[in-house]
Scaffold this motif. Structure first.
Motif, PDB file in Angstrom:
ATOM      1  N   LYS A  15       0.825  -1.190  -0.174  1.00 47.37           N
ATOM      2  CA  LYS A  15       0.035  -0.133  -0.085  1.00 47.37           C
ATOM      3  C   LYS A  15       0.826   1.168  -0.016  1.00 47.37           C
ATOM      4  CE  LYS A  15      -4.278  -1.849   1.936  1.00 47.37           C
ATOM      5  NZ  LYS A  15      -5.336  -1.820   2.695  1.00 47.37           N
ATOM      6  N   GLY A  16       1.837   1.094  -0.612  1.00 52.36           N
ATOM      7  CA  GLY A  16       2.842   2.393  -0.508  1.00 52.36           C
ATOM      8  C   GLY A  16       2.374   3.230  -1.302  1.00 52.36           C
ATOM      9  N   ASN A  17       1.682   3.041  -2.621  1.00 54.00           N
ATOM     10  CA  ASN A  17       1.018   4.193  -3.418  1.00 54.00           C
ATOM     11  C   ASN A  17      -0.174   4.950  -2.596  1.00 54.00           C
ATOM     12  OD1 ASN A  17       1.224   4.984  -6.410  1.00 54.00           O
ATOM     13  ND2 ASN A  17      -0.808   4.797  -6.196  1.00 54.00           N
ATOM     14  N   GLN A  18      -1.080   4.442  -1.752  1.00 50.10           N
ATOM     15  CA  GLN A  18      -2.165   4.942  -1.209  1.00 50.10           C
ATOM     16  C   GLN A  18      -1.295   5.690   0.066  1.00 50.10           C
ATOM     17  OE1 GLN A  18      -4.032   0.744  -1.009  1.00 50.10           O
ATOM     18  NE2 GLN A  18      -5.347   2.201   0.071  1.00 50.10           N
ATOM     19  N   ILE A  19      -0.378   5.143   0.754  1.00 46.76           N
ATOM     20  CA  ILE A  19       0.051   6.051   1.681  1.00 46.76           C
ATOM     21  C   ILE A  19       0.899   7.422   1.052  1.00 46.76           C
ATOM     22  CG2 ILE A  19       2.245   6.142   3.219  1.00 46.76           C
ATOM     23  CD1 ILE A  19       1.529   3.108   3.607  1.00 46.76           C
ATOM     24  N   GLY A  20       1.546   7.135   0.026  1.00 45.35           N
ATOM     25  CA  GLY A  20       2.194   8.362  -0.571  1.00 45.35           C
ATOM     26  C   GLY A  20       1.112   9.509  -1.161  1.00 45.35           C
ATOM     27  N   LYS A  21       0.150   9.008  -1.682  1.00 45.50           N
ATOM     28  CA  LYS A  21      -0.948   9.780  -2.344  1.00 45.50           C
ATOM     29  C   LYS A  21      -1.682  10.509  -1.002  1.00 45.50           C
ATOM     30  CE  LYS A  21      -3.390   8.816  -5.793  1.00 45.50           C
ATOM     31  NZ  LYS A  21      -4.411   8.034  -6.492  1.00 45.50           N
ATOM     32  N   LYS A  22      -1.693  10.049  -0.075  1.00 46.08           N
ATOM     33  CA  LYS A  22      -2.202  10.589   1.218  1.00 46.08           C
ATOM     34  C   LYS A  22      -1.434  11.692   1.939  1.00 46.08           C
ATOM     35  CE  LYS A  22      -4.059  10.031   5.838  1.00 46.08           C
ATOM     36  NZ  LYS A  22      -5.238  11.336   5.279  1.00 46.08           N
ATOM     37  N   VAL A  23      -0.058  11.246   1.947  1.00 48.38           N
ATOM     38  CA  VAL A  23       1.048  12.161   2.349  1.00 48.38           C
ATOM     39  C   VAL A  23       0.935  13.396   1.420  1.00 48.38           C
ATOM     40  CG1 VAL A  23       3.441  12.528   2.556  1.00 48.38           C
ATOM     41  CG2 VAL A  23       2.608  10.525   3.549  1.00 48.38           C
ATOM     42  N   ALA A  24       1.097  13.338   0.023  1.00 45.46           N
ATOM     43  CA  ALA A  24       1.027  14.364  -0.684  1.00 45.46           C
ATOM     44  C   ALA A  24      -0.459  15.304  -0.498  1.00 45.46           C
ATOM     45  CB  ALA A  24       0.960  14.034  -2.207  1.00 45.46           C
ATOM     46  N   GLN A  25      -1.419  14.766  -0.395  1.00 41.10           N
ATOM     47  CA  GLN A  25      -2.668  15.660  -0.171  1.00 41.10           C
ATOM     48  C   GLN A  25      -2.665  16.203   1.154  1.00 41.10           C
ATOM     49  OE1 GLN A  25      -5.610  12.339  -0.369  1.00 41.10           O
ATOM     50  NE2 GLN A  25      -5.771  12.479  -2.782  1.00 41.10           N
ATOM     51  N   ASP A  26      -2.192  15.485   2.091  1.00 44.00           N
ATOM     52  CA  ASP A  26      -2.104  16.110   3.494  1.00 44.00           C
ATOM     53  C   ASP A  26      -1.203  17.569   3.399  1.00 44.00           C
ATOM     54  OD1 ASP A  26      -3.902  14.256   4.186  1.00 44.00           O
ATOM     55  OD2 ASP A  26      -2.449  13.105   5.521  1.00 44.00           O
ATOM     56  N   LEU A  27       0.002  17.470   2.776  1.00 44.97           N
ATOM     57  CA  LEU A  27       0.968  18.222   2.736  1.00 44.97           C
ATOM     58  C   LEU A  27       0.748  19.320   1.691  1.00 44.97           C
ATOM     59  CD1 LEU A  27       4.224  16.348   3.298  1.00 44.97           C
ATOM     60  CD2 LEU A  27       2.841  17.504   5.030  1.00 44.97           C
ATOM     61  N   GLY A  28      -0.269  19.083   0.679  1.00 44.54           N
ATOM     62  CA  GLY A  28      -0.429  19.959  -0.282  1.00 44.54           C
ATOM     63  C   GLY A  28       0.597  20.154  -1.160  1.00 44.54           C
ATOM     64  N   ILE A  29       1.143  18.998  -1.495  1.00 42.67           N
ATOM     65  CA  ILE A  29       2.443  19.209  -2.487  1.00 42.67           C
ATOM     66  C   ILE A  29       2.040  18.034  -3.685  1.00 42.67           C
ATOM     67  CG2 ILE A  29       3.847  19.587  -0.897  1.00 42.67           C
ATOM     68  CD1 ILE A  29       4.852  17.066  -0.787  1.00 42.67           C
TER      69      ILE A  29
END
Length: 201
Positions: A15-29
């Motif tokens: 689930k690395g892709n899902q985790i990375g997407k959430k990190v980007a969304q949360d940080l706004g990057i």
């Protein structure tokens, strides 16, 4: 917070892709996954079938190295080297342009000279990976296990072709995280907290 780049390598089914997407969304990057990077590579003239052969560790001969016109990549004697050069160039340009999360594509190795950077590798126990792939692809346990084995083999060959090192080498990573321990949200939160410390001030 200064220019922020997070690379996330991951085992298939962790689930690395899902985790990375959430990190980007949360940080706004920006978020660049494997498919996005592949599309950019395709746009600059490296067909998908060539990149797939590179991933399989195949050396693809070009038209020769004696005077053929090959644009800015003319110094590369075969298409494998050209494809690898293009991918490295694109990864570096994405990282230099703006804050982002980059999934896979050996970005941790390609960007090893970039400072600051946070390089993550996400893994999970085999039984969890099998369960995740069964659910995401609607497969039986045997088929999910087979798919994981095929992906692991392919990603290992590709990483070796790009970096000359094993995919599991920890020396180009800052954190190794078992995603099963905290789940998608918890793992993303952990990465965000660490990123805040690495990139603050």
């Amino acid at each position: 917070m200064e220019h922020l780049v997070i690379t996330i390598g991951c085992e298939y089914g962790a689930k690395g892709n899902q985790i990375g997407k959430k990190v980007a969304q949360d940080l706004g990057i920006k978020f660049y996954d494997r498919e996005t990077v592949d599309e950019i590579i395709k746009e600059v003239g490296i067909p998908k079938d060539i990149m797939e052969k590179v991933e399989e560790g195949v050396t693809i001969a070009g038209k020769g190295a004696e005077g053929d016109v090959r644009g800015s990549f003319s110094k590369y004697a075969d298409l494998t080297e050209r494809a690898i050069h293009v991918q490295k160039t694109i990864i570096r340009k994405l990282a230099a342009r703006e804050s982002c999360v980059i999934i896979g594509r050996s970005a941790d190795y390609i960007l090893k000279e970039q400072k600051p950077i946070l390089r993550i590798f996400i893994y999970a126990p085999d039984e969890i990976r099998i369960k995740n792939v069964m659910e995401s692809h609607n497969l039986s346990a045997d088929d999910a296990k087979l798919l994981i084995m095929e992906k692991d083999k392919r990603y290992h060959k590709r990483h070796m072709a790009l970096t000359g090192s094993n995919r599991g080498d920890r020396h180009n990573r800052d954190m190794l995280i078992n995603s099963d321990l905290l789940g998608v949200d918890g793992t993303a939160q952990l990465i965000e907290e660490v990123a805040g410390k690495v990139f603050q001030e």
